[in-house]
Design a protein around this motif. Structure first.
Motif, PDB file in Angstrom:
ATOM      1  N   GLU A 277      -6.204  13.454 -14.175  1.00  0.00           N
ATOM      2  CA  GLU A 277      -7.026  13.197 -12.998  1.00  0.00           C
ATOM      3  C   GLU A 277      -6.881  11.753 -12.520  1.00  0.00           C
ATOM      4  O   GLU A 277      -7.718  11.266 -11.758  1.00  0.00           O
ATOM      5  CB  GLU A 277      -8.505  13.479 -13.324  1.00  0.00           C
ATOM      6  N   GLY A 278      -5.825  11.061 -12.983  1.00  0.00           N
ATOM      7  CA  GLY A 278      -5.626   9.671 -12.578  1.00  0.00           C
ATOM      8  C   GLY A 278      -5.111   9.562 -11.150  1.00  0.00           C
ATOM      9  O   GLY A 278      -4.947  10.545 -10.430  1.00  0.00           O
ATOM     10  N   TRP A 279      -4.783   8.310 -10.759  1.00  0.00           N
ATOM     11  CA  TRP A 279      -4.393   8.028  -9.386  1.00  0.00           C
ATOM     12  C   TRP A 279      -2.896   7.816  -9.211  1.00  0.00           C
ATOM     13  O   TRP A 279      -2.441   7.476  -8.129  1.00  0.00           O
ATOM     14  CB  TRP A 279      -5.135   6.778  -8.886  1.00  0.00           C
ATOM     15  N   LEU A 280      -2.115   8.021 -10.287  1.00  0.00           N
ATOM     16  CA  LEU A 280      -0.675   7.766 -10.200  1.00  0.00           C
ATOM     17  C   LEU A 280      -0.005   8.691  -9.186  1.00  0.00           C
ATOM     18  O   LEU A 280       0.773   8.257  -8.335  1.00  0.00           O
ATOM     19  CB  LEU A 280      -0.028   7.927 -11.578  1.00  0.00           C
ATOM     20  N   GLY A 281      -0.298   9.989  -9.281  1.00  0.00           N
ATOM     21  CA  GLY A 281       0.284  10.939  -8.339  1.00  0.00           C
ATOM     22  C   GLY A 281      -0.114  10.645  -6.911  1.00  0.00           C
ATOM     23  O   GLY A 281       0.704  10.771  -5.989  1.00  0.00           O
ATOM     24  N   PHE A 282      -1.367  10.236  -6.702  1.00  0.00           N
ATOM     25  CA  PHE A 282      -1.819   9.875  -5.360  1.00  0.00           C
ATOM     26  C   PHE A 282      -1.023   8.690  -4.832  1.00  0.00           C
ATOM     27  O   PHE A 282      -0.640   8.659  -3.658  1.00  0.00           O
ATOM     28  CB  PHE A 282      -3.316   9.539  -5.386  1.00  0.00           C
ATOM     29  N   GLY A 283      -0.766   7.699  -5.700  1.00  0.00           N
ATOM     30  CA  GLY A 283       0.025   6.535  -5.284  1.00  0.00           C
ATOM     31  C   GLY A 283       1.433   6.927  -4.863  1.00  0.00           C
ATOM     32  O   GLY A 283       1.940   6.452  -3.834  1.00  0.00           O
ATOM     33  N   PHE A 284       2.072   7.795  -5.647  1.00  0.00           N
ATOM     34  CA  PHE A 284       3.410   8.274  -5.286  1.00  0.00           C
ATOM     35  C   PHE A 284       3.373   9.071  -3.984  1.00  0.00           C
ATOM     36  O   PHE A 284       4.288   8.979  -3.154  1.00  0.00           O
ATOM     37  CB  PHE A 284       3.987   9.137  -6.413  1.00  0.00           C
ATOM     38  N   PHE A 285       2.326   9.860  -3.791  1.00  0.00           N
ATOM     39  CA  PHE A 285       2.177  10.648  -2.564  1.00  0.00           C
ATOM     40  C   PHE A 285       2.054   9.727  -1.347  1.00  0.00           C
ATOM     41  O   PHE A 285       2.710   9.958  -0.320  1.00  0.00           O
ATOM     42  CB  PHE A 285       0.951  11.544  -2.683  1.00  0.00           C
ATOM     43  N   VAL A 286       1.237   8.693  -1.458  1.00  0.00           N
ATOM     44  CA  VAL A 286       1.081   7.743  -0.348  1.00  0.00           C
ATOM     45  C   VAL A 286       2.418   7.052  -0.050  1.00  0.00           C
ATOM     46  O   VAL A 286       2.797   6.891   1.115  1.00  0.00           O
ATOM     47  CB  VAL A 286      -0.005   6.704  -0.679  1.00  0.00           C
ATOM     48  N   ALA A 287       3.135   6.668  -1.107  1.00  0.00           N
ATOM     49  CA  ALA A 287       4.449   6.037  -0.904  1.00  0.00           C
ATOM     50  C   ALA A 287       5.404   6.996  -0.195  1.00  0.00           C
ATOM     51  O   ALA A 287       6.161   6.584   0.699  1.00  0.00           O
ATOM     52  CB  ALA A 287       5.028   5.603  -2.245  1.00  0.00           C
ATOM     53  N   ALA A 288       5.368   8.273  -0.579  1.00  0.00           N
ATOM     54  CA  ALA A 288       6.228   9.274   0.071  1.00  0.00           C
ATOM     55  C   ALA A 288       5.873   9.421   1.545  1.00  0.00           C
ATOM     56  O   ALA A 288       6.767   9.491   2.408  1.00  0.00           O
ATOM     57  CB  ALA A 288       6.089  10.622  -0.647  1.00  0.00           C
ATOM     58  N   ILE A 289       4.583   9.443   1.861  1.00  0.00           N
ATOM     59  CA  ILE A 289       4.150   9.553   3.262  1.00  0.00           C
ATOM     60  C   ILE A 289       4.595   8.344   4.058  1.00  0.00           C
ATOM     61  O   ILE A 289       5.061   8.469   5.207  1.00  0.00           O
ATOM     62  CB  ILE A 289       2.619   9.711   3.337  1.00  0.00           C
ATOM     63  N   VAL A 290       4.496   7.165   3.468  1.00  0.00           N
ATOM     64  CA  VAL A 290       4.931   5.928   4.151  1.00  0.00           C
ATOM     65  C   VAL A 290       6.423   6.000   4.471  1.00  0.00           C
ATOM     66  O   VAL A 290       6.857   5.670   5.581  1.00  0.00           O
ATOM     67  CB  VAL A 290       4.611   4.687   3.291  1.00  0.00           C
ATOM     68  N   VAL A 291       7.224   6.454   3.505  1.00  0.00           N
ATOM     69  CA  VAL A 291       8.671   6.571   3.719  1.00  0.00           C
ATOM     70  C   VAL A 291       8.967   7.566   4.839  1.00  0.00           C
ATOM     71  O   VAL A 291       9.793   7.301   5.720  1.00  0.00           O
ATOM     72  CB  VAL A 291       9.373   7.003   2.408  1.00  0.00           C
ATOM     73  N   ILE A 292       8.298   8.706   4.824  1.00  0.00           N
ATOM     74  CA  ILE A 292       8.544   9.737   5.837  1.00  0.00           C
ATOM     75  C   ILE A 292       8.121   9.261   7.219  1.00  0.00           C
ATOM     76  O   ILE A 292       8.858   9.434   8.204  1.00  0.00           O
ATOM     77  CB  ILE A 292       7.805  11.036   5.460  1.00  0.00           C
TER      78      ILE A 292
END
Length: 310
Positions: free
Chosen positions: A270-285
């Motif tokens: 339930e940590g925030w690591l996946g959320f951080g990667f998701f935000v980075a992916a959205i920024v790239v897209i």
């Protein structure tokens, strides 16, 4: 009897989208009421209790989501979003802002002059090629690691479980999820259709409409006319858009942190690591979406051909 003309405001640009949105909300509301009424029925309640939503898995199915699937998920999301964007440009742009023509050099050569295409079409075809390459890598890893067992139905109970999940979703009383172990039956069927039906259809119809398809093959072209490819290609694109929108909505509303960790960080926490990667992916897209303009595409396209303004 003469009919009175429609009011002027019905011709405003906002009218049709507004009517469509209101109609969609009404239909969804009726669907929810119908599903909740069904769940109040004793037989339907018994059906849902018997088939709560998770089909029987293949005995050798793995637990967990491997890291390579996280990367594949990002690349698929990246390419699909940009393919849809560039495809819309190709379909609705009447005056291209640039053209590309392949240099008749290298390993692949054609007789006569290479065909000139719009820069938007070049970008679309380039993304298509990269998406197909990524898909081939995905298929190889899917079958070589045994991960296919998680998205290929191996028992008939997937269908009643999927119907149960559909009723639960529609009633807004959603099923318990445990994607780390087993996708629900409706997810499983959706992933199967996307990977093994929609994706190949997108490739085959796109290939038929491209310049790579052999023009001098009368029997093949009669068996698979370009009109059939055009009739299928756009609905398949709509399917991918609907799949992505619904997929993202459910990811964010059925335990966002856990789902994002599954999809982007290869863990079930339930940590925030996946959320951080998701935000980075959205920024790239998003960055690529806005940078995919003639100013930036021209120098890249010129590496594989000649680029002109007209």
């Amino acid at each position: 009897m003469l009919m009175s003309p429609a009011p002027a405001w019905t011709k405003a640009p906002w009218f049709k989208p507004t009517v469509t949105a209101v109609g969609a909300v009404i239909v969804l509301g009726l669907l929810v009421l119908l599903a909740r009424w069904l769940r109040s029925n004793g037989e339907v309640s018994h059906f849902i209790a018997t088939y709560p939503g998770h089909a029987t898995l293949h005995g050798d199915a793995s637990v967990g989501i491997p890291a390579w699937l996280n990367w594949q998920h990002f690349f698929n999301m990246f390419f699909i979003v940009l393919i849809v964007r560039s495809g819309i440009q190709v379909r609705f742009t009447t005056r291209p802002q640039g053209y590309w023509k392949r240099n008749n050099k290298g390993l692949i050569k054609t007789k006569g002059q290479p065909e000139k295409i719009s820069l938007a079409l070049w970008f679309h075809l380039t993304l298509d090629a990269l998406w197909v390459l990524n898909g081939l890598v995905y298929w190889i890893l899917l079958f070589s690691t045994g991960e296919w067992r998680r998205i290929v139905p191996t028992s008939w109970d997937v269908f009643p479980h999927a119907a149960s999940v559909a009723i639960q979703y529609a009633s807004l009383d959603w099923p318990l999820e445990n994607n780390w172990v087993n996708y629900n039956a409706l997810q499983l069927l959706a992933y199967f259709v996307t990977v093994f039906i929609a994706a190949p259809l997108a490739v085959l119809t796109g290939l038929r409409m491209s310049g790579a398809w052999p023009a001098k093959a009368p029997r093949l072209n009669r068996a698979y006319p370009i009109e059939a490819a055009r009739a299928l290609h756009f609905p398949v694109a709509i399917y991918f858009v609907a799949f992505v929108v619904l997929h993202v909505f459910l990811v964010l509303t059925t335990g966002a942190l856990r789902n994002l960790n599954n999809m982007f960080a290869s863990n079930d926490g339930e940590g925030w690591l996946g959320f951080g990667f998701f935000v980075a992916a959205i920024v790239v897209i998003v960055a690529t979406w806005f940078l995919a303009r003639p100013l930036f595409l021209r120098p890249i396209a010129s590496l594989t051909g000649s680029v002109t303004r007209n």
